[in-house]
Design an enzyme around this catalytic site. Structure first.
Site, PDB file in Angstrom:
ATOM      1  N   GLU A 162      -0.762  10.015   4.956  1.00 47.16           N
ATOM      2  CA  GLU A 162      -2.079  10.025   4.295  1.00 47.16           C
ATOM      3  C   GLU A 162      -2.306  11.382   3.625  1.00 47.16           C
ATOM      4  O   GLU A 162      -2.277  12.429   4.286  1.00 47.16           O
ATOM      5  CB  GLU A 162      -3.187   9.777   5.328  1.00 47.16           C
ATOM      6  CG  GLU A 162      -3.165   8.381   5.928  1.00 47.16           C
ATOM      7  CD  GLU A 162      -3.827   7.338   5.041  1.00 47.16           C
ATOM      8  OE1 GLU A 162      -4.404   7.706   3.998  1.00 47.16           O
ATOM      9  OE2 GLU A 162      -3.760   6.150   5.393  1.00 47.16           O
ATOM     10  N   ASP A 209       0.866  -1.175   0.000  1.00 42.54           N
ATOM     11  CA  ASP A 209       0.000   0.000   0.000  1.00 42.54           C
ATOM     12  C   ASP A 209       0.910   1.235   0.000  1.00 42.54           C
ATOM     13  O   ASP A 209       2.096   1.142   0.328  1.00 42.54           O
ATOM     14  CB  ASP A 209      -0.878  -0.054   1.262  1.00 42.54           C
ATOM     15  CG  ASP A 209      -1.793   1.138   1.394  1.00 42.54           C
ATOM     16  OD1 ASP A 209      -2.237   1.668   0.364  1.00 42.54           O
ATOM     17  OD2 ASP A 209      -2.064   1.555   2.533  1.00 42.54           O
ATOM     18  N   LYS A 263      -7.065  -3.753  -5.367  1.00 43.51           N
ATOM     19  CA  LYS A 263      -5.903  -4.401  -4.738  1.00 43.51           C
ATOM     20  C   LYS A 263      -6.020  -5.920  -4.827  1.00 43.51           C
ATOM     21  O   LYS A 263      -5.090  -6.607  -5.245  1.00 43.51           O
ATOM     22  CB  LYS A 263      -5.762  -3.938  -3.285  1.00 43.51           C
ATOM     23  CG  LYS A 263      -5.481  -2.437  -3.200  1.00 43.51           C
ATOM     24  CD  LYS A 263      -5.228  -1.971  -1.784  1.00 43.51           C
ATOM     25  CE  LYS A 263      -5.018  -0.461  -1.782  1.00 43.51           C
ATOM     26  NZ  LYS A 263      -4.478   0.055  -0.547  1.00 43.51           N
ATOM     27  N   GLU A 280      -0.253   4.988   1.011  1.00 39.78           N
ATOM     28  CA  GLU A 280      -0.502   5.947   2.098  1.00 39.78           C
ATOM     29  C   GLU A 280      -0.578   5.225   3.451  1.00 39.78           C
ATOM     30  O   GLU A 280      -1.237   4.209   3.585  1.00 39.78           O
ATOM     31  CB  GLU A 280      -1.800   6.702   1.835  1.00 39.78           C
ATOM     32  CG  GLU A 280      -1.720   7.605   0.617  1.00 39.78           C
ATOM     33  CD  GLU A 280      -3.055   8.268   0.331  1.00 39.78           C
ATOM     34  OE1 GLU A 280      -3.482   9.101   1.137  1.00 39.78           O
ATOM     35  OE2 GLU A 280      -3.676   7.938  -0.701  1.00 39.78           O
ATOM     36  N   ASN A 321      -9.010  -1.598   3.170  1.00 34.14           N
ATOM     37  CA  ASN A 321      -8.958  -1.941   1.740  1.00 34.14           C
ATOM     38  C   ASN A 321      -7.698  -2.729   1.361  1.00 34.14           C
ATOM     39  O   ASN A 321      -7.529  -3.103   0.208  1.00 34.14           O
ATOM     40  CB  ASN A 321      -9.118  -0.684   0.864  1.00 34.14           C
ATOM     41  CG  ASN A 321      -8.006   0.314   1.065  1.00 34.14           C
ATOM     42  OD1 ASN A 321      -7.254   0.243   2.039  1.00 34.14           O
ATOM     43  ND2 ASN A 321      -7.879   1.261   0.159  1.00 34.14           N
TER      44      ASN A 321
END
Length: 200
Positions: A15, A7, A133, A9, A155
């Site tokens: 973020e 991932d 993803k 952020e 997520n």
């Protein structure tokens, strides 16, 4: 052959929406995928707030230009890329990611795109594929890769779950508590050691 899927952020960079929330003084924009599992709901809500305040892509990009990778992130990425293939899979947007990719040494990123009007208003967004993803990791596996995945949010759980090894990184206490089956790490050294261990 291994490929590590990360991932962006919260893992390699701060973020973006939290940074923009602080820069714009709009506290509601602090909500992220750590708080809201439904990405479409979250994005539509964000776009509504931007419209209400007359803010567009230019203002967000000005904030992103000032964001630096998390301390140690580039070094971690460089070392990881020296031992295995790495791809960043993010729900962010090409229009947001470019300055950050430059600061990280141009790693490969798969992300989404924004729909932007001539006046700079963000009118919508286009997801690269459904459940991006999870779908991307499945696709990598279908062409012969063993995947290792790491992320911090709701997520990311899909790609973590279906990978040969999956790790939470700097996640929330709630997610760590709800998903105790995934090892959780706080430092890049720990994560690097875990990825190397999974490849042995």
């Amino acid at each position: 052959m291994y490929i590590t899927c990360l991932d962006l952020e919260g893992v390699l960079v701060p973020e973006i929406w939290i940074a923009f929330s602080e820069a714009s003084g709009i506290p509601e924009l602090k909500r992220t995928t750590r708080d809201e599992p439904d990405y479409d709901k979250l994005m539509n809500w964000r776009l509504g707030i931007l419209k209400e305040h007359g803010l567009g892509l230019k203002e967000i990009q000005a904030t992103i230009e000032k964001i630096e990778p998390l301390p140690g992130a580039k070094e971690f990425l460089d070392e990881l890329r020296s031992i295995t293939q790495v791809v960043i899979i993010s729900d962010t947007f090409t229009e947001f990611a470019k300055p950050l990719m430059k600061k990280l040494g141009w790693p490969t990123i798969f992300c989404n795109s924004l729909e932007v009007a001539e006046n700079g208003e963000i009118t919508g967004y286009k997801m690269r594929c459904e459940k991006s993803k999870y779908s991307t990791v499945k696709a990598l596996q279908s062409v012969g890769f063993e995947t290792i995945a790491s992320g911090d949010s709701f997520n990311d759980l899909g790609m973590i779950e279906i990978s040969k090894a999956g790790f939470l990184f700097r996640s929330t206490e709630q997610i760590k508590k709800d998903y105790p089956q995934y090892p959780a790490y706080e430092t890049f050294d720990e994560l690097l050691a875990a990825i190397k261990g999974a490849m042995d």
